[in-house]
Scaffold this active site. Structure first.
Site, mmCIF file in Angstrom:
data_model
loop_
_atom_site.group_PDB
_atom_site.id
_atom_site.type_symbol
_atom_site.label_atom_id
_atom_site.label_comp_id
_atom_site.label_asym_id
_atom_site.label_seq_id
_atom_site.Cartn_x
_atom_site.Cartn_y
_atom_site.Cartn_z
ATOM 1 N N THR A 164 -11.532 -19.884 11.455
ATOM 2 C CA THR A 164 -10.512 -20.903 11.679
ATOM 3 C C THR A 164 -11.164 -22.136 12.293
ATOM 4 O OG1 THR A 164 -8.919 -19.182 12.165
ATOM 5 C CG2 THR A 164 -8.388 -21.371 13.007
ATOM 6 N N VAL A 193 -0.323 -13.251 7.080
ATOM 7 C CA VAL A 193 -0.351 -14.444 7.936
ATOM 8 C C VAL A 193 -1.126 -14.081 9.194
ATOM 9 C CG1 VAL A 193 1.074 -16.014 9.303
ATOM 10 C CG2 VAL A 193 1.840 -15.304 7.027
ATOM 11 N N GLY A 194 -2.052 -14.928 9.583
ATOM 12 C CA GLY A 194 -2.852 -14.664 10.781
ATOM 13 C C GLY A 194 -2.233 -15.277 12.026
ATOM 14 N N ASP A 195 -3.049 -15.404 13.048
ATOM 15 C CA ASP A 195 -2.561 -15.933 14.330
ATOM 16 C C ASP A 195 -2.414 -17.454 14.323
ATOM 17 O OD1 ASP A 195 -5.388 -16.053 14.032
ATOM 18 O OD2 ASP A 195 -5.629 -16.425 16.174
ATOM 19 N N THR A 217 -10.162 -12.415 14.889
ATOM 20 C CA THR A 217 -9.227 -11.403 14.380
ATOM 21 C C THR A 217 -7.791 -11.734 14.786
ATOM 22 O OG1 THR A 217 -11.029 -9.863 14.739
ATOM 23 C CG2 THR A 217 -8.899 -8.915 14.149
ATOM 24 N N GLY A 218 -7.103 -12.413 13.899
ATOM 25 C CA GLY A 218 -5.769 -12.918 14.206
ATOM 26 C C GLY A 218 -4.788 -11.836 14.606
#
Ligand code: ASP
Length: 306
Positions: A164, A193-195, A217-218
């Site tokens: 990211t 969907v990640g963080d 690591t979301g």
């Protein structure tokens, strides 16, 4: 003098950051992240990213303004070059905070956001190589028209980096802002969907305390609301370093799922900053503009084992 903190993948945006150092934090963040989203050499943000399990690029981004606690986010956005600008427009033009999937794309189209095919030859080749190396031969012919579930655990990022991009700014107007943008995990399950677009997990800003952004690591940052936790630990009286360490200690309570690495980036309202690679043996590079220097300096984060 404004303080800008940007993570490792932000290098294509550093010049825009310096050129706009006197502007408001939201403008600095948007300009820097747009440059990173347009850079096809960065395979985890915008154009040229590694796609998901079915070979499509789905992008996540968010932005937050610490003066008003306004925020905007998009998730699983397809076909638009600058998710950070779409996220900012969600914040400024809609009564909402968070749009996903087809609705996000519809909104992007309606506001005239730049449509683009974001897959490059390199990202398509990377996808083909992943299918070749991870999917059993008898399934490859009908991939992805088959069940993907059993193969989701093969979707770990090949570059093993926090991909990211994260930009935090405490600007000359006394405001703290945060922005993040990513394609998420390479080869992720469609719709994952990640963080990054989850306000409070991958991104948070509050003028009373500072700004926070996470990469890595979301799923971990979502499960313990890392970005907002750092702010709350500061609210309890911890300095920025203690607050990041305490938020990282929360990962020790996790079991099950994917437990790997999260890099927490934080700036407090006075411009002090701290970056912590949790779950890593080696520090991560980041860039910071500090008082008077007028240029980005490269730093290496602290580490913490989980
Ligand atoms: N945090 C991002 C996500 O989980 C990925 C990364 O930073 O590598 O979507």
């Amino acid at each position: 003098m404004a303080v800008i903190l940007a993570n490792e993948t932000a290098w294509p945006g550093l010049k825009s950051g310096i050129d706009r150092i006197d502007e408001c934090g939201l403008d600095i963040i948007e300009a820097m992240i747009r440059d990173i989203e347009a850079a096809s050499e960065v395979h985890s943000v915008g154009r040229g990213s590694w796609p998901n399990m079915v070979g499509e690029l789905e992008l996540d981004a968010s932005i937050m303004y610490g003066r008003t606690l306004e925020a905007g986010a998009v998730a699983a956005l397809k076909g638009y070059l600058h998710p950070i600008s779409v996220a900012r427009a969600v914040m400024s033009r809609l009564p909402h905070v968070f749009l996903a999937g087809e609705g996000a794309a519809r909104f992007a189209r309606e506001i005239g956001a730049e449509a683009s095919n974001l897959l490059t030859e390199a990202s398509r080749n990377g996808f083909d190589a992943w299918v070749e190396g991870n999917i059993p031969e008898k399934l490859r012919e009908r991939w992805p028209e088959c069940s993907l579930v059993e193969h989701a655990w093969a979707s770990l990022d090949p570059e093993e980096v926090g991909g990211t991009t994260c930009v935090l700014v405490c600007d000359d107007f006394g405001d703290c802002s945060a922005g993040v943008s990513t394609s998420g995990w390479a080869w992720k399950y469609p719709g994952r969907v990640g963080d990054s677009p989850v306000i409070g997990a991958g991104c948070y800003a509050d003028n009373r305390y500072g700004a926070v952004g996470c990469i890595g690591t979301g799923e971990m940052a979502i499960r313990v609301s890392t970005a907002r936790s750092v702010i709350l630990y500061m609210k309890q009286g911890m300095c920025v370093e203690e607050a990041c360490r305490e938020a990282a200690r929360d990962y020790r309570d996790l079991s099950g799922g994917v437990i790997r690495r999260v890099v927490i980036h934080a700036v407090d309202r006075s411009g002090s900053h701290f970056v912590l690679a949790a779950g890593a043996d080696e520090g991560t590079r980041y860039y910071v503009v500090e008082e008077e220097s007028g240029r980005f300096e490269e730093r290496i984060s602290e580490t913490m084992r989980l």
